[in-house]
Design a protein around this motif. Structure first.
Motif, PDB file in Angstrom:
ATOM      1  N   MET A  97       0.830  -1.206   0.000  1.00  0.00           N
ATOM      2  CA  MET A  97       0.000   0.000   0.000  1.00  0.00           C
ATOM      3  C   MET A  97       0.867   1.259   0.000  1.00  0.00           C
ATOM      4  O   MET A  97       0.552   2.231  -0.702  1.00  0.00           O
ATOM      5  CB  MET A  97      -0.936  -0.012   1.214  1.00  0.00           C
ATOM      6  CG  MET A  97      -2.011  -1.080   1.127  1.00  0.00           C
ATOM      7  SD  MET A  97      -2.923  -1.298   2.673  1.00  0.00           S
ATOM      8  CE  MET A  97      -3.977   0.151   2.661  1.00  0.00           C
ATOM      9  N   GLU A  98       1.944   1.243   0.756  1.00  0.00           N
ATOM     10  CA  GLU A  98       2.837   2.407   0.778  1.00  0.00           C
ATOM     11  C   GLU A  98       3.519   2.600  -0.572  1.00  0.00           C
ATOM     12  O   GLU A  98       3.671   3.729  -1.034  1.00  0.00           O
ATOM     13  CB  GLU A  98       3.854   2.265   1.907  1.00  0.00           C
ATOM     14  CG  GLU A  98       3.219   2.470   3.266  1.00  0.00           C
ATOM     15  CD  GLU A  98       4.165   2.251   4.431  1.00  0.00           C
ATOM     16  OE1 GLU A  98       5.196   1.546   4.277  1.00  0.00           O
ATOM     17  OE2 GLU A  98       3.869   2.789   5.519  1.00  0.00           O
ATOM     18  N   ARG A  99       3.886   1.492  -1.234  1.00  0.00           N
ATOM     19  CA  ARG A  99       4.468   1.587  -2.571  1.00  0.00           C
ATOM     20  C   ARG A  99       3.441   2.157  -3.549  1.00  0.00           C
ATOM     21  O   ARG A  99       3.744   3.052  -4.334  1.00  0.00           O
ATOM     22  CB  ARG A  99       4.928   0.200  -3.041  1.00  0.00           C
ATOM     23  CG  ARG A  99       5.557   0.202  -4.435  1.00  0.00           C
ATOM     24  CD  ARG A  99       5.816  -1.203  -4.969  1.00  0.00           C
ATOM     25  NE  ARG A  99       4.712  -2.146  -4.782  1.00  0.00           N
ATOM     26  CZ  ARG A  99       3.598  -2.171  -5.514  1.00  0.00           C
ATOM     27  NH1 ARG A  99       3.415  -1.289  -6.480  1.00  0.00           N
ATOM     28  NH2 ARG A  99       2.659  -3.060  -5.286  1.00  0.00           N
ATOM     29  N   GLN A 100       2.207   1.677  -3.467  1.00  0.00           N
ATOM     30  CA  GLN A 100       1.146   2.183  -4.335  1.00  0.00           C
ATOM     31  C   GLN A 100       0.880   3.657  -4.082  1.00  0.00           C
ATOM     32  O   GLN A 100       0.648   4.434  -5.015  1.00  0.00           O
ATOM     33  CB  GLN A 100      -0.140   1.373  -4.139  1.00  0.00           C
ATOM     34  CG  GLN A 100      -0.043  -0.033  -4.652  1.00  0.00           C
ATOM     35  CD  GLN A 100      -1.234  -0.888  -4.251  1.00  0.00           C
ATOM     36  OE1 GLN A 100      -2.012  -0.540  -3.344  1.00  0.00           O
ATOM     37  NE2 GLN A 100      -1.389  -2.030  -4.908  1.00  0.00           N
ATOM     38  N   ARG A 101       0.913   4.055  -2.795  1.00  0.00           N
ATOM     39  CA  ARG A 101       0.690   5.460  -2.462  1.00  0.00           C
ATOM     40  C   ARG A 101       1.783   6.341  -3.061  1.00  0.00           C
ATOM     41  O   ARG A 101       1.508   7.412  -3.608  1.00  0.00           O
ATOM     42  CB  ARG A 101       0.626   5.651  -0.947  1.00  0.00           C
ATOM     43  CG  ARG A 101       0.384   7.113  -0.558  1.00  0.00           C
ATOM     44  CD  ARG A 101       0.221   7.316   0.912  1.00  0.00           C
ATOM     45  NE  ARG A 101       1.396   6.854   1.635  1.00  0.00           N
ATOM     46  CZ  ARG A 101       1.453   6.781   2.956  1.00  0.00           C
ATOM     47  NH1 ARG A 101       0.418   7.107   3.690  1.00  0.00           N
ATOM     48  NH2 ARG A 101       2.551   6.377   3.548  1.00  0.00           N
ATOM     49  N   GLU A 103       3.598   5.657  -5.733  1.00  0.00           N
ATOM     50  CA  GLU A 103       3.372   5.692  -7.177  1.00  0.00           C
ATOM     51  C   GLU A 103       2.218   6.618  -7.527  1.00  0.00           C
ATOM     52  O   GLU A 103       2.295   7.376  -8.499  1.00  0.00           O
ATOM     53  CB  GLU A 103       3.094   4.279  -7.704  1.00  0.00           C
ATOM     54  CG  GLU A 103       4.306   3.375  -7.675  1.00  0.00           C
ATOM     55  CD  GLU A 103       3.979   1.921  -8.020  1.00  0.00           C
ATOM     56  OE1 GLU A 103       2.794   1.610  -8.291  1.00  0.00           O
ATOM     57  OE2 GLU A 103       4.913   1.105  -8.016  1.00  0.00           O
ATOM     58  N   LEU A 104       1.172   6.590  -6.738  1.00  0.00           N
ATOM     59  CA  LEU A 104       0.022   7.450  -6.974  1.00  0.00           C
ATOM     60  C   LEU A 104       0.386   8.919  -6.768  1.00  0.00           C
ATOM     61  O   LEU A 104      -0.003   9.787  -7.566  1.00  0.00           O
ATOM     62  CB  LEU A 104      -1.132   7.047  -6.050  1.00  0.00           C
ATOM     63  CG  LEU A 104      -2.462   7.766  -6.254  1.00  0.00           C
ATOM     64  CD1 LEU A 104      -2.961   7.609  -7.679  1.00  0.00           C
ATOM     65  CD2 LEU A 104      -3.489   7.234  -5.269  1.00  0.00           C
ATOM     66  N   ALA A 105       1.150   9.219  -5.723  1.00  0.00           N
ATOM     67  CA  ALA A 105       1.582  10.599  -5.477  1.00  0.00           C
ATOM     68  C   ALA A 105       2.418  11.116  -6.653  1.00  0.00           C
ATOM     69  O   ALA A 105       2.252  12.263  -7.079  1.00  0.00           O
ATOM     70  CB  ALA A 105       2.375  10.689  -4.177  1.00  0.00           C
ATOM     71  N   GLU A 106       3.279  10.262  -7.177  1.00  0.00           N
ATOM     72  CA  GLU A 106       4.099  10.658  -8.320  1.00  0.00           C
ATOM     73  C   GLU A 106       3.222  10.894  -9.551  1.00  0.00           C
ATOM     74  O   GLU A 106       3.393  11.884 -10.269  1.00  0.00           O
ATOM     75  CB  GLU A 106       5.134   9.568  -8.619  1.00  0.00           C
ATOM     76  CG  GLU A 106       6.100   9.936  -9.734  1.00  0.00           C
ATOM     77  CD  GLU A 106       7.151   8.859  -9.965  1.00  0.00           C
ATOM     78  OE1 GLU A 106       7.680   8.833 -11.093  1.00  0.00           O
ATOM     79  OE2 GLU A 106       7.429   8.071  -9.047  1.00  0.00           O
ATOM     80  N   ALA A 107       2.253  10.027  -9.790  1.00  0.00           N
ATOM     81  CA  ALA A 107       1.350  10.189 -10.936  1.00  0.00           C
ATOM     82  C   ALA A 107       0.513  11.454 -10.798  1.00  0.00           C
ATOM     83  O   ALA A 107       0.304  12.184 -11.777  1.00  0.00           O
ATOM     84  CB  ALA A 107       0.452   8.958 -11.067  1.00  0.00           C
TER      85      ALA A 107
END
Length: 132
Positions: A97-101, A103-107
């Protein structure tokens, strides 16, 4: 003390799920309601299992991970063993979830930059028209 049963309607109201959800978990052999004719009667055990299933789903555990945890409890009834396994799975899920977060913040950041660029281009394109 007699066992307390809940109907499918009561389970839906108490847990905020649909009858279809309960039937799905029953088909996946995660819940085992008793039958009274065509009526499903859910035991306290089913209620506890559904609570754990919903919590696991909210945290992003797969149904297979949830099944393993529930079966571990059924086999051995060792809360400590189940807690260790749950802890390990939860640690892995948290890292995902932290990795996804990240990636989402970067996107989101990239999209905001692209939108700012597009807004600038569009505002410059609209200026000559306004001057005419």
């Amino acid at each position: 003390m007699p066992e307390e049963f809940k109907t499918i309607r009561e389970m839906c109201a108490d847990f905020g799920v649909t009858p279809r959800t309960l039937r799905f978990y029953e088909a996946k052999e995660l819940l085992f309601p008793k039958r009274d004719g065509q009526h499903r009667l859910f035991t306290r055990r089913d209620q506890a299992r559904l609570k754990l299933i919903l919590r696991g789903k909210r945290f992003g555990f797969s149904l297979e991970q949830i099944r393993q945890l529930l079966e571990m409890y059924d086999r051995d009834d060792s809360e400590l063993r189940q807690l260790r396994k749950t802890y390990d799975i939860a640690q892995e899920r948290l890292a995902d979830m932290e990795r996804q977060r990240a990636e989402l913040a970067e996107a989101i950041s990239e999209l905001k930059q692209d939108l700012a660029w597009a807004a600038d281009v569009l505002s410059q394109a609209d200026r000559p028209r306004a001057a005419e």
